[in-house]
Every structure is written in structure tokens, then in C-alpha cells.
Motif scaffolding. Structure first.
Motif, short mmCIF file in Angstrom:
data_model
loop_
_atom_site.label_atom_id
_atom_site.label_comp_id
_atom_site.label_asym_id
_atom_site.label_seq_id
_atom_site.Cartn_x
_atom_site.Cartn_y
_atom_site.Cartn_z
N TYR A 35 10.35 -5.03 -7.98
CA TYR A 35 10.03 -4.04 -6.94
C TYR A 35 11.06 -2.92 -6.87
O TYR A 35 10.96 -2.04 -6.02
N GLU A 36 12.03 -2.95 -7.79
CA GLU A 36 13.07 -1.92 -7.74
C GLU A 36 13.00 -0.95 -8.92
O GLU A 36 13.88 -0.12 -9.08
N PHE A 37 11.97 -1.07 -9.73
CA PHE A 37 11.86 -0.17 -10.87
C PHE A 37 11.58 1.25 -10.41
O PHE A 37 11.04 1.48 -9.32
N PHE B 40 5.31 -8.78 -0.60
CA PHE B 40 4.44 -8.48 -1.72
C PHE B 40 4.53 -6.98 -2.01
O PHE B 40 4.36 -6.14 -1.12
N HIS B 41 4.84 -6.66 -3.26
CA HIS B 41 5.02 -5.28 -3.68
C HIS B 41 3.97 -4.89 -4.70
O HIS B 41 3.31 -5.74 -5.30
N ARG B 42 3.90 -3.59 -4.94
CA ARG B 42 2.95 -3.07 -5.93
C ARG B 42 3.17 -3.69 -7.31
O ARG B 42 2.24 -3.95 -8.04
N ASN B 43 4.45 -3.87 -7.68
CA ASN B 43 4.76 -4.31 -9.03
C ASN B 43 5.08 -5.80 -9.14
O ASN B 43 5.41 -6.27 -10.21
N THR B 44 5.05 -6.52 -8.02
CA THR B 44 5.50 -7.90 -8.12
C THR B 44 4.33 -8.86 -8.24
O THR B 44 3.19 -8.55 -7.86
N GLU B 45 4.65 -10.03 -8.76
CA GLU B 45 3.68 -11.12 -8.76
C GLU B 45 4.26 -12.24 -7.90
O GLU B 45 4.70 -11.94 -6.78
N PHE B 46 4.31 -13.47 -8.39
CA PHE B 46 4.46 -14.57 -7.44
C PHE B 46 5.52 -15.59 -7.89
O PHE B 46 5.98 -15.58 -9.01
N PHE B 47 5.88 -16.45 -6.93
CA PHE B 47 6.91 -17.46 -7.20
C PHE B 47 6.68 -18.59 -6.21
O PHE B 47 6.67 -18.36 -5.00
N MET C 233 0.82 -1.21 0.00
CA MET C 233 0.00 0.00 0.00
C MET C 233 0.86 1.26 0.00
O MET C 233 0.49 2.27 -0.61
N ARG C 234 1.99 1.21 0.67
CA ARG C 234 2.89 2.37 0.65
C ARG C 234 3.34 2.64 -0.79
O ARG C 234 3.42 3.79 -1.23
N GLU C 235 3.65 1.57 -1.49
CA GLU C 235 4.11 1.74 -2.87
C GLU C 235 2.97 2.18 -3.79
O GLU C 235 3.18 2.94 -4.75
N VAL C 236 1.76 1.74 -3.48
CA VAL C 236 0.60 2.21 -4.27
C VAL C 236 0.46 3.72 -4.11
O VAL C 236 0.29 4.46 -5.07
N ARG C 237 0.53 4.17 -2.87
CA ARG C 237 0.38 5.60 -2.59
C ARG C 237 1.54 6.40 -3.19
O ARG C 237 1.34 7.50 -3.71
N GLN C 238 2.71 5.79 -3.16
CA GLN C 238 3.88 6.47 -3.74
C GLN C 238 3.69 6.67 -5.23
O GLN C 238 4.02 7.71 -5.79
#
Lengths: 660, 297
Positions: A450-452, A216-223, A103-108
Motif C-alpha cells: 500500500y506504499e508503492f 484494505f487498500h487498492r493494491n493489497t491482498e490478504f493475510f 476507494m480513495r486510493e482507487v480515485r487517486q
């Protein structure tokens, strides 16, 4: 308005405002024949993967409270080569809380995003027991390996009193409670529609000598690891359910609920969906391994779109079967989310994909087709070739985006695979290129998701740039060779977790070429490719004479030169085609190493035009308009556009005059 | 008066035909004012396209991706081009407001007006119509507020209502009602202008009040009059679009230009047709006083 949180190619959402009625474009010529795939090792009784995990989950859905009460038995087989006493798990649903990293990354990324309580989701492990080792609930510890955010609870680890030896098994018995959010990103509910993904405690992947278990990040999916899933879901009777795997049992219960049992083998995730409004449309496809049942779960208002979904899916299944290898599962489910639930759309899970459409979608706007094609493609790139979506997102999204352009071109035409309305056309590959050139130089493809720099950069680089890089790679090794390389990559690495090096090495191996110079710039670097024809001129050879004879075509000698300039920092060999007014054409080759090159000619003809990349294969070039130059002006295009602009201005003026 | 009064619409068309010089002038100014914007676009696009073979993607068909890439070139500034078009459109709006007095006078008298008479009428009514425009803008404010409310409500319904399509239908129905309201306001102010010219009225508030009563009392027939002519415009646009897609070659500039101009002319014609029909409708209800006859010898 909700910010765009779904990692679906942004171009899919770029054309929704165009209105019209147009004819559907006939499919393009069929793809050229490839040698048949290697003899299949698939047999019904042979596991397709290592089956590191076996999940047994029983869950009860409360449709009023939007909660799940569930128990999970996870059997983990230690094939790491060493004893393990520490285990890491994902709790993805905890991302839907205001202070989580997600959520922090969404807001960012979206400063106007407002938190609402209905977006809250959570998953709470109420009991964790290890068979033979006791209750370890109190030993669970939340960790934040990526950013140290103490408020993020999407990963926990637990240390066992006794390690599990290599080759041994451990069984976790977990009770958990989940609160589903209103669907914002992939998972949740909207009215009576439920899309239940990433909903259970999921063990990480032991990879390269350590647990790979990212937050879990705004831009990541799964593994996750491959295994088997036996899942029972209890929910109200009358609800239509779809899931990964196949339904193996159904039982009505006296309290008005029903329990459905599903089994899935050789998959690395399990999702399910439920909606009493679903309309079921069934079809089948016969592939290299036999029949595949197709199940569409459509919203009533979108039922007219079902044939479009089916046509796209059938075509994609056929081409994937031919180009790469057979789809090995017996079923594929396509879920059509309701209006307001589009956050769940455009997503892939093993054996189930979510699409996206609206009640009115003109036939000449192929957005539903693109979504279905893309998400089905993930059955191969992610579903079977299970790359790490946190660290190598381009290996699934980008390869899939590239194959998407090929499939869409084969089915709907290279230049009309996205749009064919009112005389306007747009092809999927060109749209990808357009998207790529908007952000060509911020992040390398190999960067962790998550580092883009931003969500936009992530989407552009992992999808569009990768697709454009692979299109350009065709110009170096040939389209057929690249397809063969992808086929080899798929067949060699399906049901495993390959890396960037596995893919690049496979391409070099199949092509027989050393492509390191290209990969260093295109894949690992942020070099920008831009060549221009800077100068083009013809002078009479006798320009210095006081009274030169009258110019005679075919007799007067000219000295001509063409200067080609490399504007960007990407060094790439190019061809330059120079045409003369006597009909002669010359093709030059330039390695592009220097900043510029001058081609000189002495002929009884003037130069007419020069064009870099005349076969239009270097898709990475960020500016096509400076790739050519003509000696004389050709105003046809300008006149046409100016005329359109004139009409638009006049029409706007008469609209404004309505106020008068 | 009978509902619908088809005679007024046909008579209005005949009046426009008889006084077609009015229409040609309006169209001519529209074209003239748009030309600088087109010229500017031509120079802008030409800087990129004239010496590039990539322009062919826009000649043979219309590759939208090529057009988008063109707009991203440093030589082309879409914002400036749009601003230019808007400025020239605004100038046409001012001209049309100015010319309305002369147009309505020409229709009222059903005579060819000399240039002096025409512009005298334009000038004479211009500031009165400016005052009416200000009142019109005030009248549109509540419409704007209603539109915003409708958007919010329908959005909330789309998101939260149990029935998925409820928000959509509410929005569609709401905008339909708003459109009727806009037409009603336009009719009201059209009649106010017609009355001002017919009666030589100087008091715009009185004219507005009387026009409001007239519009309210005869809304049905006036709305039907307005709607029929509007439908002709939309039908013409649809037909032109169909012809353009089906029959006009992608490379064609001349045919495309002629078709575009036909559409512009049609839309301007339907607008003045509405004014002519309104004028005739008003005259049928309030016939002009006959000129005083000379005393007999």
C-alpha cells in the motif's frame, strides 16, 4: 470504462487486440529431472498446519437484494506465547464505500473513476458475543492503523474482559449482514453470478509480537492464519456452487432453496461462487499424494475454452508436483467469470481460482493459459507458503510470476509462451522484462503493497521485476540451484508465514553463496542495471608510417579496443564476448565495479563485434540494444522493418483515399 | 435492368485492364509518397539496429517484445513516425481526389488520354469534387453519431442485460448495418462523381440530388456490384496473409516486399475497378449522345 483494479499481471491484458488463426505451439522440451522431494509428511489424518482458527459459518444469500445474512462461530487458539485480551478483525467488504481508504486510493490512481451506488458493499456485525464473556457488540471499535482515515471501517478491534491464556481457546459468536457490490475488484455479483470472497469477519494474524491487521487498500491482498472451515450456504435451488474445500452435504429446502455444506482443512480463507448458468466440466489429476479432482465452472459462451484451461492446469499441476512438491488437497476448482464480471477474474483462493477469457480467443494468444497457470501457482505461493501479502507482496506474486515464466516456457516454448500469431512471437519472461523496464527504479520489492508510488509501480515491481530478478539470479547460481532453493523454501515453510529473510536466507543456504550484494541492489534497492558497449575499434599498428604496405588478411597487425560502460547504478559482473574476423572469439569477465573498462588486443585480425552477456542471462539489463556493437553495419533488421513501415503507410494511404 | 448485372463487373475489370496505365500511375504515386515515411523509419530504426546484434531477434522471426523495446529507444519516436506516415497518406488522399476526375474521364471515354487531357480533366473536376467531399463529410456526421450511440447502447447491454451476449450481438448487428449505410453513402457519392464527369455537370447539389435518386432506385444492384469487388480485395488480403505466414521466410525482405506491394496494388485496383464498373453502369442507363454527323453532300 472501469479502471483496472485487479492485481493480475498487466501484460495479460496487453495483447487482447491481436487477431488471427495460428497453430498451437508444441510444448518445449521437458524440464530436467530434479532430485525427488523430501519424504512427504502428509497423511490423511495429520493436520498440515497449526490450525490456529476454526470457522463455522452459516449464510443465506438473497439473490435479489444481493445480501447475506450469516452467523459465524470462530474458535481461536492462542499460540502466541502470551495472554491475549485484544483481538483485531478484518471487515473487507466495507472497503466498497466511497470514503473508504480503498476507494480513495482507487480515485487517486484513476481520476476518471466514477462512483456508482451499485459498487457499494458493506458488512455489518449485528452481534458479537464471546462465549463465557458476554455480549461485546458495544465494545467493537473501528481502527485505521495504516492511514488514520476515520471513514475507513475495514478493521475493528475488541477487547475482552478476560484475557485468553497462551494455549487456551476463545470462541466468538458473530452475527453479520453483508451487502455485496457489483463486482469491481474480486468480490461481488454480475447478473446471476456471485463471487463471494472476503465476506465474513476474519481475525487478523498475531505476527512478530503484535496484531497484523491492515486496512484494505487498492493494491493489497490478504493475510490470515491457517485453520478449518465448515461453511453452510443457503441459496436458490438450481444454482451451481463452487467453493474452497469439498462439498460434504446438500439439502433441498421446502422454500425452494438448497443448503450446501463445505469443509476445508488447513486453509487460510474461504470463498464461494454461485451461478445458475455455470456448466460443470470435471477432470482429474494424479499427483504425488493421489488423485486431485478438477472442477471447471464455465460460462456457456466460453465452453469451447475449457480444454485450454484443462491443458494448462494439468501441465502446471504436473510440473509443480515434480519441481516443488505435491498439491496436498483433494480438489481444485476453476471459475470462469461472465462477461462484465471480469473484475472477479484472475484471482486466487485456497483450492479455488478464477480465470478469465472471452468467447473468442485465438489459440495463438495464450492469455487463458497464463491466467490459469498463474492463479494455480498461488496455491503454493500464498496458499501454502502463506506470506504476508500486505507487506511482502513480492514473495507470493513475484515468485509466482517467476515460476509462471518457467512453467509456460516448459509447456508452450520459451519464445512463444504468450503469443504465436501471424509470425509474431512473445515469451512470458520477455514480456515480464519489458514490463519491468518501463518502471525500473521507483520502489524496492520489499516495500509494503500500500506504499508503492502507484498501482502501476506496484504491479510492475511485485510481479515483473521480481520475476526478472529471479531470472537474473539464475545466472549467478544456476537455474537448477534456484529451483532447488525454491523447492527447499516451499517444503520448509509451507503452512507457515515466512518472511523476506526466510526466503533470501534459503537461497543463500542452498546455493552456498553470499548473495547479499545482489539482494541489496535488486531486492531492497532500486538500482538500475544497464551496460553498453560504448566503443569498438581496430587500427593498423603501422598507422603512422608514410607508405604502409597493403592490408593483407591474416598478416596485417591491428590494435583493437573495446570499451564497456556501466550506465546504471547496479553493479553486476558481466561477460563480454569479442569476435575477430579470423574467427577467433575471446570472452572477458568484468566485475562492473568501475564505471567503464577497456579491453585491448593486438592481433592480425580486426575486431568484428563485442557483446555483453552473450548468453543472455542478465535479464535485469534495461536495454538490450546497447549490449552489443558491430564494426560494420548490418542493415537486415532495418530493411525488414522499413519495408513493413512502407507497406503500412501505403495501406493507410489507400484507406484514406476511400474518402476521395 | 436485371438485378446484379454481372456483365458490368466483368466489363469494369476489362476496362481497368485496357486503361491500366491509370492504375499504374495511381500505384506509383502511392509508392512514391510512402517512400519518405519508410526512409524516415529506416533512419530511425537504423540508428539503433545497424550496429547491434540484438536486431537478430527481429530478423529471425519477429519478437514482439524486442520491437516494443525498440520503439522505446530514445532514437526512435513512434509518434513522429506515425505522424510522418499520416502526412504522406494525406498527401496521397489529396492526389487521389485530384486524379479522380482524370480517371473517370479515361474510363468514360475508354481511350488513352494524353497527359494534357488527363490533367485537364483532373483540374477541371477537382474543385467540384472538393465540394462533393465537403458534402460527404457532412453526410458522415450522422453515421458517426449513430456509431457512438451504438457503442454506448451495446456497452450498457453488455453490462446490464440479463443475457450476457446480448450486448455483443447488438454491437455486431449494429456495426453491420452501419457498414451498409457507409457503403450506401459511398455509392451515392461515387455516382455523383460519375454523373458529374459524364454530364459535365457543374452544379454539385443537383448532381448529388440526382445521384441520390439513382442510388436509392438501384441500391440492390449497385450494392451487389460494390460488394463483389470489395470481397475480391479482402480475399486477396487473406490469401496474401496466409502465403506470408506459411511460405515467406522470416528473414526475407524481398519476397515480403513483393507480397506487400501486390496487396497494395490489388486494393488500389479494386477501387478503380469499382469506379470503372460504376461508370459503365451509368453509361448503360444514360448512354452518351452520339456525336452529330456531318451533313451529307
Amino acid at each position: 470504462m472501469q479502471p483496472r483494479l485487479r492485481a493480475v499481471p498487466p501484460k495479460v491484458f496487453a495483447l487482447v487486440s491481436v487477431l488471427a488463426a495460428a497453430a498451437l505451439v508444441a510444448a518445449a522440451a521437458p524440464a530436467p529431472e530434479l532430485p525427488p522431494p523430501a519424504a512427504s509428511t502428509f497423511t490423511p489424518d495429520t493436520p498440515l498446519s497449526e490450525r490456529v482458527v476454526a470457522y463455522q459459518i452459516e449464510a443465506r444469500l438473497d439473490t435479489e437484494k444481493k445480501t447475506l445474512e450469516a452467523t459465524e462461530t470462530l474458535t481461536y487458539r492462542n499460540r502466541t506465547g502470551r495472554p491475549l485480551d485484544l483481538f483485531a478483525f478484518h471487515l473487507y467488504l466495507n472497503a466498497f464505500q466511497p470514503q473508504s481508504t480503498f476507494m480513495r486510493e482507487v480515485r487517486q490512481g484513476s481520476p476518471d473513476f466514477e462512483w456508482k451506488e451499485k459498487y457499494r458493499g458493506s458488512i455489518e456485525v449485528t452481534r458479537l458475543e464471546v462465549v463465557g464473556q458476554g455480549d461485546l457488540t458495544g465494545k467493537m471499535e473501528f481502527i485505521q492503523p495504516d492511514d488514520g482515515n476515520p471513514d475507513d471501517r475495514t478493521v475493528f478491534q475488541v477487547r475482552l474482559p478476560r484475557p485468553v491464556p497462551h494455549g487456551g481457546e476463545v470462541q466468538f459468536k458473530i452475527a453479520f449482514r453483508a451487502q455485496l457490490p457489483e463486482v469491481l475488484a474480486r468480490t461481488g455479483y454480475k447478473r446471476d453470478f456471485f463471487m463471494v470472497g472476503q465476506w465474513f469477519p476474519k481475525v487478523g494474524v498475531w505476527w512478530r509480537g503484535a496484531w497484523n491487521c491492515h486496512q484494505f487498500h487498492r493494491n493489497t491482498e490478504f493475510f490470515a492464519d491457517f485453520g478449518t472451515y465448515d461453511v453452510k450456504v443457503t441459496l436458490p435451488q438450481g444454482t451451481v456452487v463452487g467453493a474452497t474445500g469439498v462439498e460434504v452435504g446438500r439439502q433441498p429446502n421446502p422454500d425452494g432453496t438448497q443448503t450446501l455444506a463445505f469443509r476445508a482443512e488447513d486453509v487460510h480463507d474461504f470463498v464461494w461462487t454461485a451461478d445458475p448458468s455455470f456448466r460443470v466440466v470435471e477432470d482429474s489429476f494424479t499427483g504425488g499424494l493421489g488423485p486431485v479432482k478438477i472442477r471447471l465452472l464455465m460460462q456457456p459462451g466460453h465452453l469451447a475454452q475449457a480444454p485450454r484451461y484443462l491443458q494448462a492446469l494439468q501441465g502446471t499441476l504436473r510440473l509443480y508436483d515434480r519441481w516443488f512438491g505435491p498439491y496436498p488437497y483433494t480438489q481444485i476448482t476453476v471459475v470462469d467469470p461472465p462477461h462484465g464480471g471480469f473484475g472477479a477474474g484472475g484471482m486466487e483462493y485456497p483450492m479455488l481460482i478464477t480465470a478469465s477469457t472471452t468467447w473468442w480467443m485465438p489459440a495463438g494468444l495464450l492469455l487463458p493459459e497464463i491466467v490459469v497457470e498463474h492463479e494455480f501457482g498461488h496455491q503454493y505461493w500464498y496458499g501454502m507458503v502463506a506470506t504476508n501479502e500486505f507487506e511482502d507482496a513480492w514473495l507470493d506474486e513475484g515468485i509466482n510470476a517467476y515460476v509462471e515464466t518457467k512453467v509456460m516456457a516448459a509447456l508452450y516454448g520459451e519464445e512463444t509462451s504468450v503469443l504465436n500469431l501471424w509470425g509474431m512471437t512473445a515469451g512470458d519472461a520477455r514480456l515480464s522484462r519489458l514490463q519491468y523496464r518501463a518502471v525500473p527504479d521507483t520502489d524496492p520489492m520489499t516495500r509494503s503493497a500500500y506504499e508503492f508510488m502507484s498501482g502501476g509501480a506496484y504491479g510492475t515491481v511485485t510481479y515483473a521485476k521480481t520475476a526478472t530478478v529471479l531470472r537474473t539470479l539464475e545466472s549467478l547460481i544456476g537455474e537448477e540451484t534456484l529451483r532447488r532453493a525454491l523447492q527447499t523454501y516451499f517444503q520448509r515453510y509451507r503452512f507457515t508465514h515466512p518472511t523476506e529473510e526466510d526466503f533470501l536466507r534459503t537461497v543463500e543456504e542452498v546455493s552456498g553463496q553470499n548473495l547479499g550484494w545482489f539482494f541489496d541492489q535488486a531486492v531492497r534497492g532500486t538500482h538500475v542495471l544497464d551496460y553498453q558497449v560504448r566503443t569498438l575499434r581496430s587500427d593498423r599498428a603501422d598507422w603512422h608510417e608514410e607508405n604502409p604496405p597493403e592490408e593483407k588478411k591474416g598478416e596485417t597487425l591491428f590494435r583493437s579496443f573495446v570499451v564497456v560502460h556501466r550506465k546504471g547504478d547496479f553493479i553486476f559482473p558481466v561477460e563480454v564476448e569479442v569476435k575477430f574476423d579470423n574467427g577467433e572469439t575471446v570472452r572477458e569477465h568484468w566485475d562492473g565495479r568501475d564505471r567503464w573498462v577497456r579491453f585491448r588486443y593486438e592481433k592480425k585480425a580486426r575486431v568484428v563485434s563485442a557483446e555483453i552477456d552473450p548468453d543472455h542471462k542478465v535479464w535485469l539489463d534495461t536495454n538490450l540494444f546497447n549490449n552489443s556493437r558491430t564494426r560494420e553495419s548490418h542493415r537486415r533488421a532495418t530493411r525488414k522493418l522499413a519495408q513493413y513501415w512502407l507497406f503500412l503507410t501505403q495501406f493507410l494511404a489507400q484507406w484514406l483515399a476511400w474518402l476521395a | 435492368m436485371s438485378r446484379g448485372e454481372p456483365g458490368v463487373v466483368v466489363a469494369g475489370a476489362r476496362l481497368v485492364w485496357r486503361r491500366q496505365r491509370v492504375l499504374w500511375w495511381v500505384y506509383g504515386v502511392n509508392l512514391l509518397l510512402a517512400l519518405p515515411a519508410a526512409l524516415r523509419a529506416s533512419m530511425s530504426f537504423g540508428g539503433v539496429l545497424n550496429s547491434s546484434l540484438a536486431g537478430e531477434r527481429l530478423v529471425k522471426g519477429f519478437d514482439l517484445t524486442a520491437f516494443i523495446e525498440l520503439l522505446a529507444q530514445p532514437e526512435v519516436s513512434p509518434a513522429q513516425l506515425l505522424m510522418g506516415s499520416f502526412v504522406f497518406s494525406f498527401l496521397f488522399f489529396v492526389f487521389f481526389l485530384f486524379a479522380t476526375g482524370g480517371v473517370l474521364e479515361a474510363y468514360r471515354r475508354d481511350q488513352s488520354l494524353g497527359a494534357g487531357e488527363f490533367f485537364a480533366a483532373c483540374g477541371g473536376f477537382f474543385w467540384r469534387f472538393v465540394r462533393l467531399l465537403l458534402f460527404l463529410l457532412i453526410a458522415l456526421v450522422p453515421v458517426g453519431i449513430l456509431a457512438g450511440l451504438l457503442s454506448r447502447v451495446s456497452g450498457r447491454l453488455a453490462s446490464d442485460a440479463p443475457r450476457e451476449m446480448l450486448g455483443f450481438w447488438v454491437e455486431l448487428g449494429g456495426f453491420l448495418l452501419l457498414w451498409v449505410l457507409l457503403v450506401a453513402i459511398r455509392l451515392w457519392f461515387d455516382l455523383a462523381q460519375v454523373r458529374a464527369v459524364a454530364e459535365g455537370e457543374r452544379a454539385m447539389r443537383r448532381t448529388l440530388w440526382r445521384a441520390l435518386k439513382l442510388t436509392a432506385a438501384n441500391f440492390g444492384s449497385l450494392f451487389w456490384l460494390y460488394l463483389r469487388i470489395t470481397l475480391v480485395a479482402w480475399a486477396g488480403l487473406a490469401l496474401a496473409a496466409w502465403v506470408w505466414v506459411k511460405f515467406v521466410p522470416a528473414e526475407s525482405v524481398g519476397l515480403s516486399f513483393l507480397l506487400g506491394q501486390a496487396v497494395v496494388l490489388l486494393w488500389l485496383a479494386t477501387r478503380v475497378w469499382q469506379r470503372a464498373s460504376e461508370t459503365l453502369w451509368y453509361q448503360r442507363r444514360f448512354p452518351p449522345a452520339p456525336p452529330a454527323s456531318a451533313p451529307s453532300a
